[in-house]
Enzyme design. Structure first.
Site, PDB file in Angstrom:
ATOM      1  N   CYS A  43      33.176  23.744  46.536  1.00 55.00           N
ATOM      2  CA  CYS A  43      32.621  24.352  47.752  1.00 55.00           C
ATOM      3  C   CYS A  43      33.135  23.643  49.001  1.00 55.00           C
ATOM      4  CB  CYS A  43      31.096  24.323  47.712  1.00 55.00           C
ATOM      5  SG  CYS A  43      30.360  24.932  49.232  1.00 55.00           S
ATOM      6  N   LYS A  51      37.305  28.007  53.236  1.00 55.37           N
ATOM      7  CA  LYS A  51      37.438  29.465  53.330  1.00 55.37           C
ATOM      8  C   LYS A  51      36.771  29.997  54.599  1.00 55.37           C
ATOM      9  CE  LYS A  51      34.290  31.759  52.276  1.00 55.37           C
ATOM     10  NZ  LYS A  51      33.731  32.049  50.972  1.00 55.37           N
ATOM     11  N   TYR A 177      34.462  38.607  45.112  1.00 52.97           N
ATOM     12  CA  TYR A 177      34.224  37.849  46.346  1.00 52.97           C
ATOM     13  C   TYR A 177      35.530  37.273  46.918  1.00 52.97           C
ATOM     14  CZ  TYR A 177      29.143  36.859  45.469  1.00 52.97           C
ATOM     15  OH  TYR A 177      27.794  36.903  45.284  1.00 52.97           O
ATOM     16  N   ASP A 301      28.379  25.830  38.133  1.00 51.54           N
ATOM     17  CA  ASP A 301      29.290  26.863  37.629  1.00 51.54           C
ATOM     18  C   ASP A 301      29.676  26.669  36.162  1.00 51.54           C
ATOM     19  OD1 ASP A 301      29.184  27.681  40.229  1.00 51.54           O
ATOM     20  OD2 ASP A 301      31.330  27.512  40.640  1.00 51.54           O
ATOM     21  N   THR A 309      26.907  27.873  45.321  1.00 46.83           N
ATOM     22  CA  THR A 309      26.605  26.475  45.640  1.00 46.83           C
ATOM     23  C   THR A 309      25.104  26.203  45.800  1.00 46.83           C
ATOM     24  OG1 THR A 309      28.739  26.127  46.628  1.00 46.83           O
ATOM     25  CG2 THR A 309      26.991  24.669  47.372  1.00 46.83           C
TER      26      THR A 309
HETATM   27  P1  NDP Z   1      34.472  37.668  40.479  1.00 43.50           P
HETATM   28  O1  NDP Z   1      33.976  37.468  39.101  1.00 43.50           O
HETATM   29  O2  NDP Z   1      33.528  37.965  41.580  1.00 43.50           O
HETATM   30  O3  NDP Z   1      35.568  38.832  40.483  1.00 43.50           O
HETATM   31  C1  NDP Z   1      36.665  38.812  39.623  1.00 43.50           C
HETATM   32  C2  NDP Z   1      37.541  39.999  39.977  1.00 43.50           C
HETATM   33  O4  NDP Z   1      38.773  39.894  39.284  1.00 43.50           O
HETATM   34  C3  NDP Z   1      36.919  41.320  39.574  1.00 43.50           C
HETATM   35  O5  NDP Z   1      37.237  42.267  40.558  1.00 43.50           O
HETATM   36  C4  NDP Z   1      37.637  41.614  38.258  1.00 43.50           C
HETATM   37  O6  NDP Z   1      37.754  42.980  37.996  1.00 43.50           O
HETATM   38  C5  NDP Z   1      38.990  41.057  38.545  1.00 43.50           C
HETATM   39  N1  NDP Z   1      39.770  40.718  37.354  1.00 43.50           N
HETATM   40  C6  NDP Z   1      39.413  39.920  36.333  1.00 43.50           C
HETATM   41  N2  NDP Z   1      40.415  39.802  35.454  1.00 43.50           N
HETATM   42  C7  NDP Z   1      41.435  40.537  35.926  1.00 43.50           C
HETATM   43  C8  NDP Z   1      42.746  40.827  35.470  1.00 43.50           C
HETATM   44  N3  NDP Z   1      43.205  40.318  34.333  1.00 43.50           N
HETATM   45  N4  NDP Z   1      43.513  41.636  36.233  1.00 43.50           N
HETATM   46  C9  NDP Z   1      43.038  42.161  37.373  1.00 43.50           C
HETATM   47  N5  NDP Z   1      41.822  41.922  37.864  1.00 43.50           N
HETATM   48  C10 NDP Z   1      41.022  41.126  37.137  1.00 43.50           C
HETATM   49  O7  NDP Z   1      35.351  36.380  40.732  1.00 43.50           O
HETATM   50  P2  NDP Z   1      35.819  35.617  42.026  1.00 43.50           P
HETATM   51  O8  NDP Z   1      36.960  34.804  41.514  1.00 43.50           O
HETATM   52  O9  NDP Z   1      36.063  36.525  43.184  1.00 43.50           O
HETATM   53  O10 NDP Z   1      34.590  34.698  42.375  1.00 43.50           O
HETATM   54  C11 NDP Z   1      34.010  33.842  41.384  1.00 43.50           C
HETATM   55  C12 NDP Z   1      32.589  33.506  41.752  1.00 43.50           C
HETATM   56  O11 NDP Z   1      32.598  32.592  42.818  1.00 43.50           O
HETATM   57  C13 NDP Z   1      31.763  34.682  42.238  1.00 43.50           C
HETATM   58  O12 NDP Z   1      31.135  35.353  41.184  1.00 43.50           O
HETATM   59  C14 NDP Z   1      30.794  34.057  43.180  1.00 43.50           C
HETATM   60  O13 NDP Z   1      29.625  33.754  42.470  1.00 43.50           O
HETATM   61  C15 NDP Z   1      31.484  32.803  43.639  1.00 43.50           C
HETATM   62  N6  NDP Z   1      31.898  32.958  45.034  1.00 43.50           N
HETATM   63  C16 NDP Z   1      30.970  33.131  46.005  1.00 43.50           C
HETATM   64  C17 NDP Z   1      31.343  33.308  47.319  1.00 43.50           C
HETATM   65  C18 NDP Z   1      30.313  33.520  48.358  1.00 43.50           C
HETATM   66  O14 NDP Z   1      29.142  33.244  48.114  1.00 43.50           O
HETATM   67  N7  NDP Z   1      30.679  34.034  49.537  1.00 43.50           N
HETATM   68  C19 NDP Z   1      32.739  33.292  47.711  1.00 43.50           C
HETATM   69  C20 NDP Z   1      33.645  33.134  46.622  1.00 43.50           C
HETATM   70  C21 NDP Z   1      33.223  32.964  45.336  1.00 43.50           C
HETATM   71  P3  NDP Z   1      36.649  43.800  37.158  1.00 43.50           P
HETATM   72  O15 NDP Z   1      35.576  44.157  38.120  1.00 43.50           O
HETATM   73  O16 NDP Z   1      37.407  44.974  36.656  1.00 43.50           O
HETATM   74  O17 NDP Z   1      36.197  42.883  36.056  1.00 43.50           O
END
Ligand code: NDP
Length: 451
Positions: A43, A51, A177, A301, A309
């Site tokens: 974070c 970020k 996200y 996590d 966080t």
């Molecule tokens: P997420 O789990 O939110 O999203 C993952 C994305 O990647 C989905 O759209 C998924 O698609 C896609 N995906 C997964 N595998 C593949 C693949 N092989 N090819 C193409 N697309 C794929 O993950 P993030 O990495 O964005 O964030 C992780 C976590 O971090 C979040 O869940 C959140 O809790 C936390 N976070 C919070 C933030 C905040 O509070 N502002 C900011 C950033 C992160 P599909 O929907 O089809 O599975």
């Protein structure tokens, strides 16, 4: 003091681990912590904080233009990416120092290095054997990169925050996200952004809000490519060719994976202690963050409960209360407000419409879509959208969702109301603050008619 080196040893000095170590040390016990990278964790050093600084930078792109509508005359601005990254690094270095001091002042001993279990009371940290009565794993998660040909040419959010220059074109894989946040940052600062969406944008979020975001991203020039996964990345003369499983070819200067995150358990020697894991490799814990090995606990996590966080910090506080203060309490995941710092941002608390319908069958929905007052002069095609989901039986508000300026700030207050069990009548009885966007939440009177 027992025969162990420490009463508690924490693996990972991220937000959850640092909080648990400090609070546990404050109860008078001896605490150590191991960190393989830098104290502060995802974070502070590679996530939320840097970020958000880049999100602020991105915002100025519009602010300069909008100011003209209010009489300001500004020479065409230019942006220096390298300056932004250097300034961001200065701030994350400062925070790293603060976190180190917080630990030291609390009496927590810091060990540089990755920890590896030798048995359930013994760890190896950078070649040194350390024993502890209890061990807390707070090792976090890291970006997932699918195993495809050419994956070595790609970056993740870790590297995106440290780029020496901004790419002219970037293809971001994922639609969660991280993907939408970085798409906004790069697009506002001038890059041509392609977002590869495997299924839907922001799966799990309210569909009306996700649809509004989709329209806003397209208005801002981001190209959304739906369907399929990346099957390969090829290096060409000067750029990269990305091929998808659906036969699309995309030429770009940089490929970034934002395709979810995986728990950090590799090399930790968990096989030596037999801690139970979930199917995706996250550590299985009970409602008190205790693993299947009685003296080992896990938070944040790495447990894949709710990867936020403030939730990891809440889990840390519950752990300390339970184990060291004799006041057992388990983390509560109801009505956790959250925000996506996309452009425009999203703020949300409670159930989305689909989840609410599953929960209570029928729901009442109130929505409002409007151009924020600021843009009455700028004439920018910029809208805010708000939505309230209400249980018709009890009148309780089950979910509040917003996309638009200040959505994150507004969602925090709504989180308190929903946590207290506010009803639609409570919202209606609250006087609005005029003129604000937030007042819409207390002035929505018309139920959306059933489709
Ligand atoms: P997420 O789990 O939110 O999203 C993952 C994305 O990647 C989905 O759209 C998924 O698609 C896609 N995906 C997964 N595998 C593949 C693949 N092989 N090819 C193409 N697309 C794929 O993950 P993030 O990495 O964005 O964030 C992780 C976590 O971090 C979040 O869940 C959140 O809790 C936390 N976070 C919070 C933030 C905040 O509070 N502002 C900011 C950033 C992160 P599909 O929907 O089809 O599975």
């Amino acid at each position: 003091m027992s025969n162990y080196d420490y009463d508690l040893f924490v693996i990972g000095a991220g937000s959850g681990g640092v909080r648990a170590a400090r609070m546990a040390a404050a109860t008078g016990i001896k605490v150590g912590i191991a960190e393989g990278r830098r104290v502060g964790g995802t974070c502070v050093l590679r996530g939320c904080v840097p970020k958000k600084l880049l999100v602020y930078a991105a915002h100025y792109a519009h602010d300069f233009e909008d100011a003209a509508a209010y009489g300001w005359r500004v020479r065409p601005p230019t942006h220096e990416w390298a300056h932004l990254i250097a300034a961001k690094n200065q701030e994350t270095d400062r925070l790293n120092g603060i976190y180190i001091n917080l630990l030291k002042n609390a009496g927590v001993e810091i060990h540089d290095g990755y920890a590896r279990f030798l048995d359930n009371h013994t760890l190896d940290v950078a070649g040194r054997k350390i024993t502890a009565k209890r061990i807390l794993i707070g090792s976090g998660a890291r970006p997932f990169v699918p195993d495809i040909p050419g994956k070595e040419y790609s970056i993740t959010s870790d590297e995106a925050l440290d780029l020496m220059s901004r790419p002219e074109r970037i293809a971001i894989v994922g639609a969660g996200y991280i993907a939408v946040e970085f798409a906004g940052i790069f697009a506002e600062l001038g890059s041509e952004v392609t977002l590869l969406v495997r299924s839907e944008l922001l799966r799990g979020f309210d569909r009306d809000v996700a649809n509004e975001l989709e329209a806003a991203l397209e208005r801002s020039g981001i190209k959304l490519v739906y369907g399929g996964e990346v099957s390969s990345i090829k290096k060409q003369d000067g750029d990269y060719l990305l091929e998808t499983s659906e036969g699309r070819n995309i030429e770009t200067d940089l490929v970034m994976f934002a395709a979810g995150r995986v728990p950090n358990i590799e090399g930790m020697g968990l096989e030596n202690i037999g801690v139970e894991l979930k199917s995706g490799g996250a550590i299985q814990v009970d409602e008190f963050s205790q693993t299947s090995v009685a003296n080992i606990y896990a938070i944040g996590d790495v447990t894949d409960r709710m990867a936020l966080t403030p939730v990891a910090i809440h889990e840390a506080m519950c752990f300390v209360d339970t184990v060291y203060k004799d006041t057992p309490r388990s983390p509560n995941y109801d009505f956790v407000p959250t925000a996506v710092f996309s452009q425009p941002p999203i703020g949300t608390v409670g159930l989305d419409e689909d989840a609410a319908k599953q929960h209570c069958g029928k729901v009442d929905v109130y929505t409002s879509r409007f151009r924020p007052m600021k843009h009455t002069l700028t004439k920018r095609d910029h809208f805010s959208f708000m939505k309230l989901i209400v249980n018709p039986e009890t009148n309780r508000v089950l979910g509040c969702h917003m996309i638009g300026d200040d959505a994150a700030e507004i969602a925090q207050g709504l989180g308190i109301a929903l946590k207290m069990g506010a009803t639609k009548a409570d919202f209606d009885a609250t006087i609005g603050i005029h003129p604000t966007a937030a007042e819409e939440f207390v002035t929505m009177r018309e139920k959306r008619s059933e489709n």
